[in-house]
Structures are given as structure tokens and as C-alpha cells.
Design an enzyme around this catalytic site. Structure first.
Site, PDB file in Angstrom:
ATOM      1  N   VAL A 100     -34.441   5.956  47.929  1.00 56.24           N
ATOM      2  CA  VAL A 100     -34.960   6.555  46.706  1.00 56.24           C
ATOM      3  C   VAL A 100     -33.764   6.980  45.850  1.00 56.24           C
ATOM      4  O   VAL A 100     -32.860   7.659  46.350  1.00 56.24           O
ATOM      5  CB  VAL A 100     -35.819   7.803  47.063  1.00 56.24           C
ATOM      6  CG1 VAL A 100     -36.322   8.488  45.810  1.00 56.24           C
ATOM      7  CG2 VAL A 100     -36.970   7.400  47.977  1.00 56.24           C
ATOM      8  N   CYS A 101     -33.747   6.579  44.597  1.00 57.80           N
ATOM      9  CA  CYS A 101     -32.623   6.931  43.722  1.00 57.80           C
ATOM     10  C   CYS A 101     -32.564   8.437  43.509  1.00 57.80           C
ATOM     11  O   CYS A 101     -33.542   9.059  43.073  1.00 57.80           O
ATOM     12  CB  CYS A 101     -32.748   6.245  42.366  1.00 57.80           C
ATOM     13  SG  CYS A 101     -31.543   6.855  41.171  1.00 57.80           S
ATOM     14  N   ILE A 102     -31.409   9.020  43.778  1.00 58.10           N
ATOM     15  CA  ILE A 102     -31.286  10.481  43.709  1.00 58.10           C
ATOM     16  C   ILE A 102     -31.457  11.007  42.281  1.00 58.10           C
ATOM     17  O   ILE A 102     -32.131  12.018  42.067  1.00 58.10           O
ATOM     18  CB  ILE A 102     -29.954  10.958  44.335  1.00 58.10           C
ATOM     19  CG1 ILE A 102     -29.928  12.499  44.402  1.00 58.10           C
ATOM     20  CG2 ILE A 102     -28.741  10.435  43.587  1.00 58.10           C
ATOM     21  CD1 ILE A 102     -28.889  13.059  45.338  1.00 58.10           C
TER      22      ILE A 102
END
Lengths: 134, 102, 130
Positions: free
Chosen positions: C77-79
Site C-alpha cells: 500500500v503506498c504510504i
């Protein structure tokens, strides 16, 4: 970092602000350049509005990220293709588009934007390892 | 190897099928998924455009998305091939790269 | 062949995550490798551990989690996209001084570099979005 260099083409088809795609796509573009990949950008369909001149978000409260496009040249991202037909369909010319430039190896300022036809764009896309559109 | 293009929006609502048709090269392939499958139906306002594309491009439709929306292979234009998810995977593997027209 | 999948829309609102899931399942059944599944834009919302879909509907997050467990999928998941949307794992919640976290343990949070690296390493990148 990987030793492989791939040709990444980011195809921007959506207008900015109404949705977040333009802003978040730009973040991917910058990271991709940091991986020393061959990066190019396309602005077609409503994507041409992403780089229109004089964006003023003061009253809308939106974050104005148009200056980020001006910084692309500093990241060696200097292949920005704007589709001619998309401009025409929207009553625009290059005069409506930001003046985006980069410095070449001799520190001469060069235009990053290249006007291309729909047919030329099809050829350019066909030549990529990855085409990521949003 | 040629490119695979996917389109997922109804051509009656969005312009992405048209963008794809005008910016894909002869010999490339187009796969209609999700809401775009209705673009493959017979007798629609985009049928002529799609029939023209079939002449020099390969056009596919994801059968499960067609069935999900109440249609079958019998309802789609001649020359459009139906694939399942395994066929979708094969198309991705067989083409040089994939562009999703979003 | 190695595939990296990019999912740009959240669950239920769009079919994108469902299509990507069916694609991933079919690819794995055919013996392909899923190098990484990267969640970006509203796609980060697929990683919530707190969703409660109606019992007669599919549970998209749990479907992904089960597939990941069976095939040891790397689901990232992209931070930056996650923080913008209030998606935090326990570590990040602690760092940011928040009193809750909501990332399902089958997913992990990392940077956009994981998407680019996934695109470089895989033979194909397939985007599922709106």
C-alpha cells in the site's frame, strides 16, 4: 536500484483538480525518474488542462501543484508530448500551455514540450516498455 | 509484438474507447472489460466505429463482464472475440505491453 | 511470466479491485508469478481491516488476504496515498501520534519506489483503475 532501464510513458488523460489522478500521477513520475528510468509524459484528451497557464487556486482552496510540472526539467524529465488534436478539440493552442523547459548539457534552456499528432502519439506509445495512463 | 489496450468504461458515458480506437495501431489488440463491454453490443451508436476497428485490430470482450450485465456472445458484433479471465491473462502475456485506458 | 498489478480504486465503489483479483487468480492458476500487487490512489482503501460488507456480498479485502496467504503475494500500500486517506498501520499510527490503525496484516505499507521497482522487475505491469 536495478540496472535495467525501461521506457516508461505516463499518459495523462484527465483534467486536474476535479479528481486527484493528475497530482498523484506526478508523484509516480518523479519517483520513476529517481530510479534513473527513461521517462516521458503525454498530455492528451483532458490531460492537456493539467499544464494550462495561469492556474489560480486561491479561491477554490485546492492545492496548486502546477509548479511541479515546471520542476520536471530539473529531474531530467524533458520529453513532454502534447497531442495537437486534443488542444484543437478544446479550443486551445500552445499559448494556453505552460512554458516548460529544461537545461541541456551546455546549460542552454530548451523547450520540453513537443506538439505531436494523434498518429505520432500512437507510434510513440508503441515504442515503450510501459505505458501508464491515468 | 503489438500492444494490448484495455478499456473499462461505457462509450456512452466516457471517451476512453474513442481515445483508444484513435491512438492504437493496426495489428494491436483491444480488450473491453467492466462497463466497456456494452460497447461491443450490436446496433449501438459506436457499432460502426468498432466494426471499422475490427478490420485491422483484434477486439476482445471479457465474457464474464458481458454475462454479469445480462448479455451473451449472441448480442455482440461479429468479429469480436469473447475471452474469460484466463484468456485475459494470455492476452497480456502475448502482447508486448498493456495500456489501460482509464 | 512475472506480473505486477497496480490497483488505483477502492473496493465496492469501482470494479477495478475485483477485476484485478480475478486476473491475479487466473494468472496464478496458469502458473504465472505475481511479483507484486501495488495499491495506489483510492486503491489503498482495499487494505482496510475494518470493512464489514453485507454477508451476501464478497469481502474484497479478505479475498485478497486469502489469495496472498495461499500464494505468498507481496501486497503493498503506498504510504503517501494511505496517509492522505487515513490508512495507517500500527507502526505508522504510533509515529504520527494517532490512536488507531486500520491496515489488514496481509498488506504492508511502503513507498512509491515499490511500484517502480515492481514495474522494472516484472515482465508486465497491468493497471486496474477508473
Amino acid at each position: 536500484m536495478s540496472e535495467a532501464i525501461k521506457k516508461f510513458m505516463f499518459v495523462n488523460t484527465k483534467a486536474p483538480y476535479g479528481t486527484v489522478y493528475a497530482l498523484e500521477s506526478l508523484e509516480v513520475v518523479l519517483i520513476t525518474a529517481a530510479f534513473d528510468q527513461d521517462v516521458s509524459l503525454v498530455f492528451c484528451d483532458d490531460g492537456v488542462f493539467q499544464i494550462s497557464n495561469n492556474q489560480n487556486t486561491e479561491a477554490s482552496g485546492m492545492k496548486n501543484f502546477s509548479n511541479a510540472y515546471k520542476a520536471l526539467g530539473d529531474y531530467d524529465i524533458n520529453k513532454l508530448y502534447v497531442e495537437k488534436e486534443s488542444l484543437e478539440e478544446r479550443g486551445l493552442t500552445l499559448d494556453n500551455i505552460m512554458d516548460l523547459t529544461y537545461e541541456d548539457d551546455d546549460w542552454a534552456e530548451k523547450p520540453s514540450i513537443k506538439l505531436v499528432t494523434r498518429a505520432e502519439l500512437a507510434d510513440l506509445m508503441d515504442d515503450q516498455d510501459l505505458v501508464i495512463s491515468s | 509484438m503489438a500492444m494490448l489496450h484495455t478499456v473499462n468504461k461505457s462509450p456512452f458515458e466516457r471517451n476512453s474507447l474513442n481515445s483508444c480506437l484513435t491512438k492504437s495501431k493496426e495489428g494491436s489488440s483491444i480488450l473491453l472489460i467492466e462497463d466497456a463491454v456494452v460497447g461491443a453490443l450490436k446496433g449501438t451508436i459506436v457499432a460502426d466505429k468498432l466494426s471499422a476497428a475490427i478490420a485491422n485490430k483484434n477486439v476482445y470482450v471479457l465474457g464474464s463482464d458481458l454475462n454479469t450485465r445480462g448479455f451473451t456472445e449472441a448480442d455482440i458484433l461479429d468479429g469480436i472475440k469473447t475471452v474469460d479471465y484466463a484468456g485475459f491473462v494470455d492476452l497480456v502475456a502475448e502482447h508486448s505491453n498493456v495500456q489501460s485506458w482509464l | 511470466m512475472k506480473f505486477t498489478l497496480l490497483i488505483n480504486e477502492g473496493p465496492y465503489q469501482h470494479q477495478a479491485s475485483d477485476t484485478a483479483y480475478q486476473f491475479a487468480k487466473a494468472a496464478l492458476e496458469k502458473g504465472h508469478e505475481i511479483y507484486r500487487v501495488f495499491f495506489y490512489n483510492d486503491g489503498v482503501n482495499n487494505a482496510t481491516r475494518l470493512a464489514i460488507p453485507p454477508q451476501d456480498d464478497r469481502n474484497i479485502t479478505e479475498n485478497w488476504a486469502a489469495l496472498a496467504k495461499e500464494h505468498e503475494l507481496d501486497m503493498v500500500v503506498c504510504i503517501a496515498a494511505a496517509q492522505r486517506r487515513g490508512m495507517l498501520d500500527a507502526d505508522e499510527a504510533g509515529r504520527q501520534g494517532k490512536d488507531a490503525d486500520n491496515i489488514h496484516p496481509a498488506f504492508h505499507i511502503s513507498g512509491l519506489g515499490q511500484l517502480v521497482e515492481g514495474a522494472i522487475q516484472a515482465d508486465r505491469l497491468i493497471t486496474f483503475g477508473d
